[in-house]
Write a protein that holds these residues in place. Structure first.
Motif, PDB file in Angstrom:
ATOM      1  N   HIS A 123       4.174  11.209   6.762  1.00  0.00           N
ATOM      2  CA  HIS A 123       3.166  10.329   6.186  1.00  0.00           C
ATOM      3  C   HIS A 123       3.829   9.366   5.189  1.00  0.00           C
ATOM      4  N   VAL A 124       3.763   8.097   5.512  1.00  0.00           N
ATOM      5  CA  VAL A 124       4.390   7.052   4.704  1.00  0.00           C
ATOM      6  C   VAL A 124       3.294   6.243   4.017  1.00  0.00           C
ATOM      7  N   THR A 125       3.423   6.091   2.701  1.00  0.00           N
ATOM      8  CA  THR A 125       2.468   5.284   1.935  1.00  0.00           C
ATOM      9  C   THR A 125       3.209   4.117   1.302  1.00  0.00           C
ATOM     10  N   LEU A 126       2.747   2.916   1.570  1.00  0.00           N
ATOM     11  CA  LEU A 126       3.334   1.727   0.953  1.00  0.00           C
ATOM     12  C   LEU A 126       2.388   1.236  -0.132  1.00  0.00           C
ATOM     13  N   LEU A 127       2.882   1.195  -1.351  1.00  0.00           N
ATOM     14  CA  LEU A 127       2.094   0.738  -2.492  1.00  0.00           C
ATOM     15  C   LEU A 127       2.187  -0.782  -2.593  1.00  0.00           C
ATOM     16  N   SER A 128       1.071  -1.444  -2.353  1.00  0.00           N
ATOM     17  CA  SER A 128       1.016  -2.907  -2.409  1.00  0.00           C
ATOM     18  C   SER A 128       0.515  -3.334  -3.785  1.00  0.00           C
ATOM     19  N   ARG A 129       1.041  -4.426  -4.286  1.00  0.00           N
ATOM     20  CA  ARG A 129       0.638  -4.934  -5.590  1.00  0.00           C
ATOM     21  C   ARG A 129      -0.310  -6.111  -5.417  1.00  0.00           C
TER      22      ARG A 129
END
Length: 477
Positions: A362-368
Protein backbone atom coordinates in the motif's frame (compact mmCIF):
# COMPACT_ATOMS: atom_id res chain seq x y z
CA UNK A 1 26.07 12.77 33.17
CA UNK A 2 26.63 13.02 36.97
CA UNK A 3 23.64 12.61 39.24
CA UNK A 4 22.83 15.63 41.41
CA UNK A 5 22.06 14.51 44.97
CA UNK A 6 20.78 16.46 47.93
CA UNK A 7 20.16 15.34 51.48
CA UNK A 8 16.48 15.49 52.32
CA UNK A 9 14.50 14.14 55.21
CA UNK A 10 12.75 10.76 55.09
CA UNK A 11 9.42 12.57 55.29
CA UNK A 12 10.35 14.67 52.28
CA UNK A 13 11.30 11.59 50.27
CA UNK A 14 8.02 9.94 51.15
CA UNK A 15 6.11 13.10 50.40
CA UNK A 16 7.73 13.70 47.05
CA UNK A 17 7.11 10.11 46.03
CA UNK A 18 3.42 10.89 46.33
CA UNK A 19 3.53 14.05 44.23
CA UNK A 20 1.26 14.34 41.23
CA UNK A 21 -0.99 11.42 42.05
CA UNK A 22 -4.60 11.02 41.21
CA UNK A 23 -6.56 11.78 44.31
CA UNK A 24 -9.00 9.00 43.43
CA UNK A 25 -7.02 5.82 44.00
CA UNK A 26 -9.95 3.78 42.77
CA UNK A 27 -9.25 4.86 39.18
CA UNK A 28 -6.11 2.71 39.08
CA UNK A 29 -8.15 -0.41 40.01
CA UNK A 30 -10.82 0.15 37.40
CA UNK A 31 -8.82 -1.96 34.96
CA UNK A 32 -10.64 -0.83 31.83
CA UNK A 33 -9.56 2.74 32.60
CA UNK A 34 -5.87 1.86 32.50
CA UNK A 35 -6.42 2.26 28.76
CA UNK A 36 -2.95 1.41 27.45
CA UNK A 37 -1.93 -0.56 24.36
CA UNK A 38 -2.03 -4.24 25.22
CA UNK A 39 1.71 -4.53 24.60
CA UNK A 40 2.33 -1.81 27.24
CA UNK A 41 0.36 -3.51 30.02
CA UNK A 42 3.26 -5.73 31.27
CA UNK A 43 5.43 -2.63 31.67
CA UNK A 44 2.67 -0.90 33.59
CA UNK A 45 2.16 -3.91 35.88
CA UNK A 46 5.86 -4.17 36.63
CA UNK A 47 5.98 -0.48 37.48
CA UNK A 48 3.02 -0.91 39.84
CA UNK A 49 3.09 -4.46 41.26
CA UNK A 50 0.24 -3.64 43.64
CA UNK A 51 -2.04 -3.22 40.62
CA UNK A 52 -0.74 -6.47 39.11
CA UNK A 53 -1.54 -8.25 42.37
CA UNK A 54 -5.04 -6.77 42.33
CA UNK A 55 -5.48 -8.03 38.75
CA UNK A 56 -4.25 -11.47 39.76
CA UNK A 57 -6.89 -11.72 42.50
CA UNK A 58 -9.73 -10.13 40.53
CA UNK A 59 -11.55 -12.52 38.19
CA UNK A 60 -12.86 -9.54 36.20
CA UNK A 61 -9.40 -8.23 35.31
CA UNK A 62 -9.05 -8.40 31.48
CA UNK A 63 -5.24 -8.44 31.55
CA UNK A 64 -4.49 -11.89 33.01
CA UNK A 65 -2.27 -12.77 30.02
CA UNK A 66 -0.02 -9.77 30.75
CA UNK A 67 0.80 -10.86 34.30
CA UNK A 68 4.14 -12.39 35.36
CA UNK A 69 6.12 -11.04 32.42
CA UNK A 70 9.54 -9.57 32.91
CA UNK A 71 9.22 -6.11 31.43
CA UNK A 72 10.41 -2.61 32.29
CA UNK A 73 10.42 0.63 30.35
CA UNK A 74 14.15 1.12 30.86
CA UNK A 75 14.39 3.93 33.41
CA UNK A 76 13.27 2.04 36.51
CA UNK A 77 15.78 1.15 39.22
CA UNK A 78 16.98 -2.41 38.69
CA UNK A 79 15.65 -2.64 35.12
CA UNK A 80 17.77 -5.13 33.20
CA UNK A 81 18.67 -4.42 29.61
CA UNK A 82 17.15 -7.64 28.32
CA UNK A 83 13.82 -6.80 30.00
CA UNK A 84 13.57 -3.18 28.81
CA UNK A 85 10.99 -1.92 26.33
CA UNK A 86 13.37 -2.02 23.40
CA UNK A 87 17.02 -1.87 22.56
CA UNK A 88 18.15 0.63 19.94
CA UNK A 89 19.93 -0.69 16.90
CA UNK A 90 23.22 0.78 15.72
CA UNK A 91 24.14 -1.00 12.47
CA UNK A 92 25.98 2.00 11.03
CA UNK A 93 29.25 3.78 11.70
CA UNK A 94 29.20 6.38 14.49
CA UNK A 95 31.64 8.55 12.46
CA UNK A 96 33.97 9.30 15.34
CA UNK A 97 31.40 10.33 17.96
CA UNK A 98 32.50 7.63 20.42
CA UNK A 99 35.10 4.90 20.80
CA UNK A 100 33.10 1.67 20.93
CA UNK A 101 29.87 0.15 19.61
CA UNK A 102 28.57 -0.11 23.20
CA UNK A 103 29.20 3.60 23.72
CA UNK A 104 27.33 4.27 20.49
CA UNK A 105 24.28 2.33 21.75
CA UNK A 106 24.36 4.03 25.15
CA UNK A 107 24.68 7.48 23.59
CA UNK A 108 21.67 6.97 21.33
CA UNK A 109 19.65 5.49 24.21
CA UNK A 110 20.34 8.58 26.34
CA UNK A 111 19.84 11.07 23.53
CA UNK A 112 16.52 9.84 22.23
CA UNK A 113 15.23 6.84 24.18
CA UNK A 114 14.09 5.89 27.65
CA UNK A 115 17.62 6.67 28.78
CA UNK A 116 16.63 10.33 28.45
CA UNK A 117 13.77 9.73 30.88
CA UNK A 118 16.16 8.01 33.27
CA UNK A 119 18.55 10.96 33.10
CA UNK A 120 15.76 13.45 33.89
CA UNK A 121 14.58 11.39 36.85
CA UNK A 122 18.11 11.17 38.22
CA UNK A 123 18.55 14.93 37.90
CA UNK A 124 15.47 15.72 39.99
CA UNK A 125 16.31 18.00 42.91
CA UNK A 126 14.21 19.57 45.66
CA UNK A 127 13.74 23.31 45.21
CA UNK A 128 11.21 23.93 47.95
CA UNK A 129 11.14 21.41 50.76
CA UNK A 130 8.09 20.49 52.84
CA UNK A 131 8.17 19.74 56.55
CA UNK A 132 4.68 18.27 56.89
CA UNK A 133 2.44 16.41 54.46
CA UNK A 134 0.08 19.36 54.06
CA UNK A 135 2.92 21.72 53.08
CA UNK A 136 3.81 22.77 49.55
CA UNK A 137 6.73 21.35 47.58
CA UNK A 138 8.62 21.91 44.34
CA UNK A 139 11.23 19.77 42.63
CA UNK A 140 12.86 20.16 39.22
CA UNK A 141 15.44 18.72 36.86
CA UNK A 142 18.50 20.65 35.78
CA UNK A 143 17.88 23.90 33.89
CA UNK A 144 14.24 23.72 35.07
CA UNK A 145 13.26 21.68 32.03
CA UNK A 146 10.77 19.65 34.05
CA UNK A 147 9.25 20.52 37.42
CA UNK A 148 6.43 19.29 39.61
CA UNK A 149 4.88 20.66 42.75
CA UNK A 150 2.15 20.27 45.29
CA UNK A 151 -0.15 22.79 47.00
CA UNK A 152 1.16 25.71 44.94
CA UNK A 153 -0.37 29.17 44.52
CA UNK A 154 -0.40 31.08 41.21
CA UNK A 155 -1.69 34.65 41.15
CA UNK A 156 -3.25 35.67 37.83
CA UNK A 157 -4.89 38.89 39.04
CA UNK A 158 -2.61 41.10 36.90
CA UNK A 159 -3.88 39.47 33.71
CA UNK A 160 -7.11 41.49 34.01
CA UNK A 161 -5.22 44.67 33.19
CA UNK A 162 -3.23 43.30 30.26
CA UNK A 163 -4.81 44.13 26.93
CA UNK A 164 -2.43 42.31 24.59
CA UNK A 165 -2.68 38.65 23.73
CA UNK A 166 -0.12 36.53 25.58
CA UNK A 167 1.99 33.91 23.83
CA UNK A 168 5.69 33.19 24.33
CA UNK A 169 5.69 35.90 26.99
CA UNK A 170 8.20 35.67 29.84
CA UNK A 171 6.44 38.16 32.09
CA UNK A 172 3.12 36.41 32.74
CA UNK A 173 4.15 36.16 36.40
CA UNK A 174 6.23 38.45 38.57
CA UNK A 175 7.79 38.31 42.03
CA UNK A 176 5.46 36.78 44.58
CA UNK A 177 2.88 35.55 42.07
CA UNK A 178 3.94 31.91 42.30
CA UNK A 179 4.92 30.14 45.48
CA UNK A 180 4.24 27.68 48.24
CA UNK A 181 4.54 27.08 51.96
CA UNK A 182 7.87 25.21 52.08
CA UNK A 183 11.56 25.87 52.70
CA UNK A 184 12.88 27.43 49.49
CA UNK A 185 16.43 26.57 48.41
CA UNK A 186 16.77 29.90 46.67
CA UNK A 187 20.37 29.67 45.47
CA UNK A 188 19.74 26.20 44.08
CA UNK A 189 16.75 27.47 42.13
CA UNK A 190 18.65 30.52 40.88
CA UNK A 191 21.54 28.33 39.68
CA UNK A 192 19.18 26.42 37.42
CA UNK A 193 17.63 29.58 35.95
CA UNK A 194 20.35 29.60 33.30
CA UNK A 195 18.25 29.05 30.17
CA UNK A 196 15.72 31.87 30.26
CA UNK A 197 13.76 31.46 27.06
CA UNK A 198 10.02 30.96 26.45
CA UNK A 199 10.12 27.40 25.15
CA UNK A 200 13.40 26.12 26.59
CA UNK A 201 12.78 26.05 30.33
CA UNK A 202 10.42 27.00 33.15
CA UNK A 203 12.94 29.58 34.33
CA UNK A 204 10.87 32.57 33.11
CA UNK A 205 8.09 31.52 35.50
CA UNK A 206 9.87 29.81 38.41
CA UNK A 207 12.52 32.48 38.91
CA UNK A 208 9.76 34.32 40.77
CA UNK A 209 8.92 31.40 43.09
CA UNK A 210 8.36 32.68 46.63
CA UNK A 211 8.39 31.01 50.03
CA UNK A 212 4.94 31.82 51.43
CA UNK A 213 4.29 32.47 55.10
CA UNK A 214 1.24 30.26 55.34
CA UNK A 215 -0.38 27.31 53.62
CA UNK A 216 -2.42 28.84 50.76
CA UNK A 217 -5.03 26.09 50.50
CA UNK A 218 -5.61 25.52 54.21
CA UNK A 219 -5.81 29.27 54.82
CA UNK A 220 -8.18 29.71 51.85
CA UNK A 221 -5.94 32.30 50.19
CA UNK A 222 -7.05 31.27 46.69
CA UNK A 223 -10.20 32.10 44.77
CA UNK A 224 -10.12 28.63 43.18
CA UNK A 225 -8.51 25.37 44.24
CA UNK A 226 -7.86 22.78 41.52
CA UNK A 227 -8.09 19.28 42.95
CA UNK A 228 -7.09 17.23 39.93
CA UNK A 229 -3.51 17.06 38.65
CA UNK A 230 -2.82 19.87 36.17
CA UNK A 231 -0.20 20.05 33.41
CA UNK A 232 0.84 23.54 32.28
CA UNK A 233 2.08 23.62 28.69
CA UNK A 234 3.91 26.25 26.69
CA UNK A 235 3.17 25.01 23.19
CA UNK A 236 4.81 25.43 19.79
CA UNK A 237 1.77 24.79 17.59
CA UNK A 238 3.12 26.23 14.32
CA UNK A 239 2.45 23.08 12.28
CA UNK A 240 2.27 19.33 12.76
CA UNK A 241 6.01 18.87 13.16
CA UNK A 242 6.33 21.46 15.90
CA UNK A 243 3.01 20.75 17.63
CA UNK A 244 3.96 17.11 17.95
CA UNK A 245 7.04 18.28 19.82
CA UNK A 246 4.48 19.37 22.43
CA UNK A 247 2.60 16.07 22.43
CA UNK A 248 5.75 13.96 22.44
CA UNK A 249 7.31 15.85 25.32
CA UNK A 250 4.06 15.65 27.27
CA UNK A 251 4.07 11.87 26.83
CA UNK A 252 7.72 11.72 27.87
CA UNK A 253 6.87 13.82 30.93
CA UNK A 254 4.33 11.22 32.02
CA UNK A 255 7.24 8.79 32.33
CA UNK A 256 9.51 11.32 34.03
CA UNK A 257 6.72 12.00 36.51
CA UNK A 258 5.78 8.34 36.95
CA UNK A 259 5.19 7.68 40.65
CA UNK A 260 1.66 6.32 40.95
CA UNK A 261 -0.73 3.94 39.12
CA UNK A 262 -2.60 6.96 37.76
CA UNK A 263 0.46 7.97 35.71
CA UNK A 264 -1.38 7.62 32.39
CA UNK A 265 -4.80 8.74 33.60
CA UNK A 266 -6.76 11.19 31.48
CA UNK A 267 -8.51 12.56 34.59
CA UNK A 268 -6.14 15.52 34.53
CA UNK A 269 -6.31 19.12 33.36
CA UNK A 270 -4.26 20.80 30.62
CA UNK A 271 -3.57 24.53 30.97
CA UNK A 272 -1.99 26.16 27.91
CA UNK A 273 0.21 29.08 28.96
CA UNK A 274 -1.27 31.73 26.65
CA UNK A 275 -4.46 33.76 26.24
CA UNK A 276 -5.20 32.69 22.67
CA UNK A 277 -8.14 30.30 22.44
CA UNK A 278 -6.72 26.97 21.33
CA UNK A 279 -7.59 26.10 17.75
CA UNK A 280 -5.83 23.37 15.82
CA UNK A 281 -6.43 20.63 13.29
CA UNK A 282 -4.69 18.35 15.78
CA UNK A 283 -7.08 19.01 18.67
CA UNK A 284 -8.08 15.35 18.75
CA UNK A 285 -4.63 14.37 20.04
CA UNK A 286 -5.44 15.90 23.44
CA UNK A 287 -7.88 13.00 23.90
CA UNK A 288 -4.83 10.83 24.50
CA UNK A 289 -3.97 12.91 27.56
CA UNK A 290 -7.10 14.44 29.06
CA UNK A 291 -10.83 13.84 29.20
CA UNK A 292 -11.47 17.46 30.18
CA UNK A 293 -11.70 20.71 28.18
CA UNK A 294 -8.45 22.52 27.42
CA UNK A 295 -7.82 25.59 29.59
CA UNK A 296 -5.84 28.72 28.72
CA UNK A 297 -4.81 31.75 30.77
CA UNK A 298 -8.17 33.42 30.17
CA UNK A 299 -9.73 30.66 32.28
CA UNK A 300 -8.19 32.15 35.44
CA UNK A 301 -7.73 35.79 34.46
CA UNK A 302 -8.07 38.03 37.52
CA UNK A 303 -8.00 35.16 40.03
CA UNK A 304 -5.60 33.54 42.47
CA UNK A 305 -5.52 29.79 41.92
CA UNK A 306 -4.21 26.96 44.09
CA UNK A 307 -3.16 23.69 42.47
CA UNK A 308 -2.95 20.60 44.63
CA UNK A 309 -0.80 18.82 42.04
CA UNK A 310 0.98 20.70 39.29
CA UNK A 311 3.35 19.53 36.54
CA UNK A 312 5.58 21.72 34.36
CA UNK A 313 6.42 19.25 31.54
CA UNK A 314 9.40 19.03 29.24
CA UNK A 315 9.34 21.78 26.63
CA UNK A 316 9.32 21.72 22.81
CA UNK A 317 12.51 23.70 22.14
CA UNK A 318 14.88 22.67 24.91
CA UNK A 319 18.61 22.86 24.26
CA UNK A 320 19.62 19.27 23.44
CA UNK A 321 16.01 18.33 24.05
CA UNK A 322 13.83 15.66 22.55
CA UNK A 323 12.51 15.58 18.97
CA UNK A 324 13.38 19.18 18.04
CA UNK A 325 17.04 20.05 18.69
CA UNK A 326 17.85 16.39 19.38
CA UNK A 327 21.51 15.65 18.63
CA UNK A 328 21.49 12.06 17.35
CA UNK A 329 24.62 9.97 17.05
CA UNK A 330 25.23 8.55 13.59
CA UNK A 331 24.45 4.95 12.74
CA UNK A 332 21.59 4.28 15.21
CA UNK A 333 17.83 3.87 14.97
CA UNK A 334 14.71 2.57 16.78
CA UNK A 335 14.08 4.60 19.91
CA UNK A 336 11.80 2.71 22.29
CA UNK A 337 10.43 5.99 23.58
CA UNK A 338 9.30 7.13 20.13
CA UNK A 339 7.85 3.69 19.42
CA UNK A 340 5.90 3.75 22.70
CA UNK A 341 4.61 7.26 21.96
CA UNK A 342 3.35 6.16 18.55
CA UNK A 343 1.52 3.16 19.98
CA UNK A 344 0.08 5.21 22.85
CA UNK A 345 -1.43 7.84 20.55
CA UNK A 346 -2.80 5.31 18.05
CA UNK A 347 -4.38 3.31 20.88
CA UNK A 348 -5.90 6.25 22.74
CA UNK A 349 -7.37 7.70 19.52
CA UNK A 350 -8.65 4.25 18.52
CA UNK A 351 -7.04 4.23 15.09
CA UNK A 352 -7.98 0.94 13.39
CA UNK A 353 -5.82 -1.48 11.42
CA UNK A 354 -7.42 -2.57 8.15
CA UNK A 355 -7.58 -6.27 7.42
CA UNK A 356 -5.97 -7.12 4.10
CA UNK A 357 -7.12 -9.76 1.69
CA UNK A 358 -3.92 -9.78 -0.37
CA UNK A 359 -0.19 -9.16 -0.06
CA UNK A 360 -0.11 -5.97 -2.10
CA UNK A 361 2.03 -3.03 -1.00
CA UNK A 362 0.00 0.00 0.00
CA UNK A 363 1.58 3.22 -1.25
CA UNK A 364 0.35 6.62 -0.08
CA UNK A 365 1.48 9.79 -1.83
CA UNK A 366 1.05 12.93 0.25
CA UNK A 367 0.05 15.80 -2.04
CA UNK A 368 0.42 19.41 -0.97
CA UNK A 369 -2.31 21.98 -1.63
CA UNK A 370 0.07 24.85 -0.86
CA UNK A 371 1.71 27.34 -3.20
CA UNK A 372 5.19 25.93 -2.66
CA UNK A 373 6.97 22.58 -2.51
CA UNK A 374 4.48 20.85 -4.77
CA UNK A 375 5.23 17.89 -7.04
CA UNK A 376 4.58 19.36 -10.46
CA UNK A 377 4.48 16.03 -12.31
CA UNK A 378 2.48 14.31 -9.58
CA UNK A 379 -0.08 12.84 -11.97
CA UNK A 380 2.61 11.12 -14.03
CA UNK A 381 4.25 9.70 -10.91
CA UNK A 382 0.96 8.25 -9.65
CA UNK A 383 0.15 6.77 -13.06
CA UNK A 384 3.59 5.16 -13.13
CA UNK A 385 3.11 3.62 -9.68
CA UNK A 386 -0.33 2.33 -10.60
CA UNK A 387 1.13 0.31 -13.45
CA UNK A 388 2.71 -2.01 -10.88
CA UNK A 389 0.12 -4.73 -10.11
CA UNK A 390 1.63 -5.29 -6.66
CA UNK A 391 0.88 -1.73 -5.53
CA UNK A 392 -2.29 -0.20 -4.13
CA UNK A 393 -1.72 3.52 -4.71
CA UNK A 394 -3.56 6.33 -2.98
CA UNK A 395 -3.14 10.09 -3.21
CA UNK A 396 -4.04 12.04 -0.08
CA UNK A 397 -4.19 15.70 0.90
CA UNK A 398 -3.83 16.12 4.64
CA UNK A 399 -5.42 19.47 5.43
CA UNK A 400 -8.19 20.92 7.62
CA UNK A 401 -10.83 19.33 5.38
CA UNK A 402 -9.75 15.84 6.42
CA UNK A 403 -10.33 14.81 10.03
CA UNK A 404 -7.00 14.18 11.74
CA UNK A 405 -8.03 10.75 12.99
CA UNK A 406 -8.82 9.82 9.39
CA UNK A 407 -5.37 11.06 8.41
CA UNK A 408 -3.80 8.82 11.03
CA UNK A 409 -5.89 5.88 9.87
CA UNK A 410 -4.63 6.35 6.33
CA UNK A 411 -1.01 6.64 7.49
CA UNK A 412 -1.21 3.70 9.90
CA UNK A 413 -2.34 1.43 7.05
CA UNK A 414 0.44 2.48 4.68
CA UNK A 415 3.58 0.54 3.73
CA UNK A 416 5.34 3.24 1.70
CA UNK A 417 4.69 6.90 2.46
CA UNK A 418 5.85 9.34 -0.22
CA UNK A 419 6.01 13.12 -0.02
CA UNK A 420 8.09 16.22 -0.46
CA UNK A 421 9.72 17.99 2.49
CA UNK A 422 7.16 19.52 4.84
CA UNK A 423 5.49 19.16 8.24
CA UNK A 424 3.09 16.53 6.90
CA UNK A 425 5.97 14.05 6.81
CA UNK A 426 5.71 13.99 10.61
CA UNK A 427 3.06 11.36 9.95
CA UNK A 428 6.00 8.96 9.67
CA UNK A 429 5.74 8.55 13.45
CA UNK A 430 2.48 6.67 12.94
CA UNK A 431 3.53 4.37 10.16
CA UNK A 432 3.68 0.63 10.96
CA UNK A 433 7.06 -0.64 12.14
CA UNK A 434 8.00 -2.12 8.75
CA UNK A 435 7.12 0.95 6.69
CA UNK A 436 9.30 3.21 4.54
CA UNK A 437 9.29 6.99 4.22
CA UNK A 438 10.33 8.26 0.78
CA UNK A 439 11.10 11.98 0.99
CA UNK A 440 11.18 12.95 -2.67
CA UNK A 441 13.13 16.13 -2.03
CA UNK A 442 14.50 17.27 1.32
CA UNK A 443 14.84 20.95 0.34
CA UNK A 444 18.45 20.80 1.54
CA UNK A 445 17.29 20.08 5.10
CA UNK A 446 18.89 16.66 4.99
CA UNK A 447 18.55 15.51 8.59
CA UNK A 448 15.10 16.68 9.68
CA UNK A 449 12.97 13.72 8.63
CA UNK A 450 15.90 11.35 8.30
CA UNK A 451 16.54 11.77 12.04
CA UNK A 452 12.85 11.55 12.93
CA UNK A 453 12.55 8.35 10.91
CA UNK A 454 15.62 6.94 12.67
CA UNK A 455 14.11 7.75 16.05
CA UNK A 456 10.79 6.18 15.15
CA UNK A 457 12.48 3.15 13.62
CA UNK A 458 11.09 3.24 10.07
CA UNK A 459 13.21 3.15 6.94
CA UNK A 460 14.04 6.39 5.15
CA UNK A 461 15.02 7.01 1.54
CA UNK A 462 15.34 10.17 -0.48
CA UNK A 463 16.02 10.96 -4.12
CA UNK A 464 19.63 10.17 -5.03
CA UNK A 465 19.88 10.96 -8.74
CA UNK A 466 19.81 14.76 -8.69
CA UNK A 467 19.91 14.88 -12.49
CA UNK A 468 16.28 13.69 -12.50
CA UNK A 469 15.21 16.21 -9.89
CA UNK A 470 14.38 19.63 -11.32
CA UNK A 471 13.53 22.51 -9.05
CA UNK A 472 11.14 25.04 -10.57
CA UNK A 473 10.98 28.30 -8.62
CA UNK A 474 8.21 30.86 -8.78
CA UNK A 475 8.56 33.15 -11.80
CA UNK A 476 8.71 36.77 -10.71
CA UNK A 477 7.35 39.38 -13.15
Amino acid sequence: MPVVEYQVSSLTKLYLSLIIVNYQWSVAYNFTEINLPEEHIPYYFNSYPEVAEKCKLDSACPYKDQLNQKACWGYEQGCKLQDSYSMPSCPGDHKGWVKTKLDQLKTFYTQGGFGYVQEQRQEMMVMCEPTFMEDSSLECTKHLRFCRGRNLMLNFTDLSSRKEQLRYKMDVLKEGQIGGYCRLHKSRLENECDQISPLQSWGPELRYFTELQRRPIMEKDCDITIEKPTFILKIDAINMYHHFCDFFNLYTSLHVNSSHPSTFSTDVHILIWETYTYQSSFRAVWEAFTSHPIWDLKTFRGETVCFKNLVFPLLPRMIFGLYYNTPIIWGCEKSGLFHAFSKHILHRLRIPVHKRSDRKIHVTLLSRDTAYRRILNEKELIEGLQKNPDYVVKRVVYNRDMDFKKQLESTYNTDIFIGIHGAGLSHLMFLPDWAVLFELYNCEDENCYLDLARLRGVKYVTWQDKSKLIQEDEVRK
